[in-house]
Design an enzyme around this catalytic site. Structure first.
Site, mmCIF file in Angstrom:
data_model
loop_
_atom_site.group_PDB
_atom_site.id
_atom_site.type_symbol
_atom_site.label_atom_id
_atom_site.label_comp_id
_atom_site.label_asym_id
_atom_site.label_seq_id
_atom_site.Cartn_x
_atom_site.Cartn_y
_atom_site.Cartn_z
ATOM 1 N N ASP A 1 -42.859 -66.007 11.688
ATOM 2 C CA ASP A 1 -43.142 -65.085 10.515
ATOM 3 C C ASP A 1 -42.032 -64.601 9.732
ATOM 4 O O ASP A 1 -40.913 -64.562 10.368
ATOM 5 C CB ASP A 1 -44.180 -63.818 10.742
ATOM 6 C CG ASP A 1 -43.448 -63.059 11.814
ATOM 7 O OD1 ASP A 1 -43.762 -63.216 13.025
ATOM 8 O OD2 ASP A 1 -42.868 -61.992 11.514
ATOM 9 N N ASP B 1 -41.517 -61.295 8.880
ATOM 10 C CA ASP B 1 -41.728 -59.695 9.125
ATOM 11 C C ASP B 1 -42.309 -59.362 7.811
ATOM 12 O O ASP B 1 -43.193 -59.753 7.224
ATOM 13 C CB ASP B 1 -40.460 -59.349 9.484
ATOM 14 C CG ASP B 1 -40.456 -58.008 10.034
ATOM 15 O OD1 ASP B 1 -41.403 -57.906 11.256
ATOM 16 O OD2 ASP B 1 -39.747 -56.922 9.776
HETATM 17 N N1 LIG Z 1 -42.132 -59.731 13.071
HETATM 18 C C1 LIG Z 1 -42.044 -59.593 14.326
HETATM 19 N N2 LIG Z 1 -41.640 -58.375 14.619
HETATM 20 C C2 LIG Z 1 -41.662 -58.075 15.995
HETATM 21 N N3 LIG Z 1 -41.640 -59.211 16.895
HETATM 22 C C3 LIG Z 1 -42.290 -60.161 16.279
HETATM 23 N N4 LIG Z 1 -42.359 -61.193 17.060
HETATM 24 C C4 LIG Z 1 -43.006 -61.998 16.208
HETATM 25 N N5 LIG Z 1 -42.829 -61.823 14.989
HETATM 26 C C5 LIG Z 1 -42.332 -60.523 15.184
#
Ligand SMILES: Nc1ncnc2[nH]cnc12
Ligand SMILES: CSC[C@H]1O[C@H](OP(=O)(O)O)[C@H](O)[C@@H]1O
Length: 290
Positions: A209, A211
């Site tokens: 992703d 974030d």
């Molecule tokens: N955006 C994110 N922040 C922290 N851990 C994650 N693991 C997968 N995506 C994450």
């Protein structure tokens, strides 16, 4: 000459290694308690491998409750020489897109509720983590991921957060300004402990992703993360399967010195060392403690 024994710590979505031959799940108790699960031993193309699901099968442990000391100690006790961490992560860079792998080279440790060292009163040690990942293992991970057809980025700073909640948008923008490439919740203190145990360590971070900073993407959602992880799981297993071909079967000493990290690290005078601590630490520091 020592034989290479690869250790794999599987993160979210990676709870087994299909294709591992002569498979056996074994229970290992360490002086720091039990690891997240039994360890799966076997071979890949003749190379011995040990796999540990970081959160346990069925994903039982949170990033904060994973017993990182027991996990690293258990791998060391199983005779592992080289550790590859496989983790899900968020991305701070447009070009590091979901589905890509990032072979991390640096960390910023923002975790605060975890045990971070094997050492303690009666046996004090300070290792360097200026370069927390092993260059030899990073090269192997890049080559293995490329051979598995993955878009792979070599190098990038991993921001380790405590979690379990994802970051606020303000935090996400700040980490981007700090120059971080990816974010996750588990590679610290894992990498620090691997260094204390004189194990080479590399991190294969699978982007799931963007974030919380990206204007075209909404907030992180576990269901999206899991969907991307499912798409990634074959890539992860193919990458792991390609690792043995990238490392010499007969292991030569680590060119960056990961496997001699404790050489000058212990501060406590020999006559002041706690016998109980020496006994406890022998499984990870036996090379220097005798
Ligand atoms: N955006 C994110 N922040 C922290 N851990 C994650 N693991 C997968 N995506 C994450
Ligand atoms: C399922 S999203 C959050 C979770 O996933 C990552 O775990 P791991 O590093 O073990 O793959 C991240 O660090 C969080 O723990």
């Amino acid at each position: 000459m020592m034989q290479t024994k690869i250790g794999i710590i599987g993160g979210s979505g990676v709870y087994d290694i299909a294709g591992l031959e002569s498979r056996e799940w074994v229970s290992v108790e360490t002086p720091w308690g039990m690891p997240s699960d039994d360890l799966l031993t076997g071979t890949y193309n003749g190379t011995p491998m040990v796999f540990l699901p970081r959160h346990g099968r069925g994903h039982v442990q949170t990033p904060s409750t994973v017993n990182y000391r027991a996990n690293i100690a258990a791998l060391k006790m199983m005779g592992v020489t080289d550790v590859f961490s496989v983790s899900a992560c968020g991305s701070f860079r447009e070009e590091m897109a979901p589905g890509d792998f990032v072979i991390v080279d640096q960390f910023i440790d923002r975790t605060f509720a975890r045990e971070k060292t094997f050492f303690g009163p009666g046996l004090v040690a300070h290792v360097s983590v200026a370069h927390p990942t092993c260059a030899r293992l990073m090269d192997a991970a890049v080559a293995a991921a490329e051979s598995a057809g993955v878009t792979v980025h070599k190098g990038g700073t991993y921001l380790a957060m405590e979690g379990p909640q994802f970051s606020s948008a303000a935090e996400s923008h700040m980490y981007r300004e700090w120059g971080c490439a990816v974010i996750g919740m588990t590679n610290m203190p894992e990498a620090k402990l691997a260094r204390e145990a004189e194990l080479c360590y590399a991190s294969i971070a699978m982007v799931t992703d963007y974030d919380s900073w990206h204007p075209d993407h909404g907030a992180v959602d576990v269901s999206d993360v899991i969907a991307t992880l499912k798409g990634n799981s074959t890539k992860a297993v193919d990458t792991v399967a390609a690792l043995p071909a990238q490392l010499p079967a007969d292991r030569t000493p680590c060119p960056c010195g990961c496997d001699t990290a404790l050489e000058y690290a212990i501060m406590t005078a020999p006559d002041k060392r706690e016998p109980e601590m020496i006994d406890k630490l022998r499984v990870i520091a036996g090379r220097v403690l005798g």
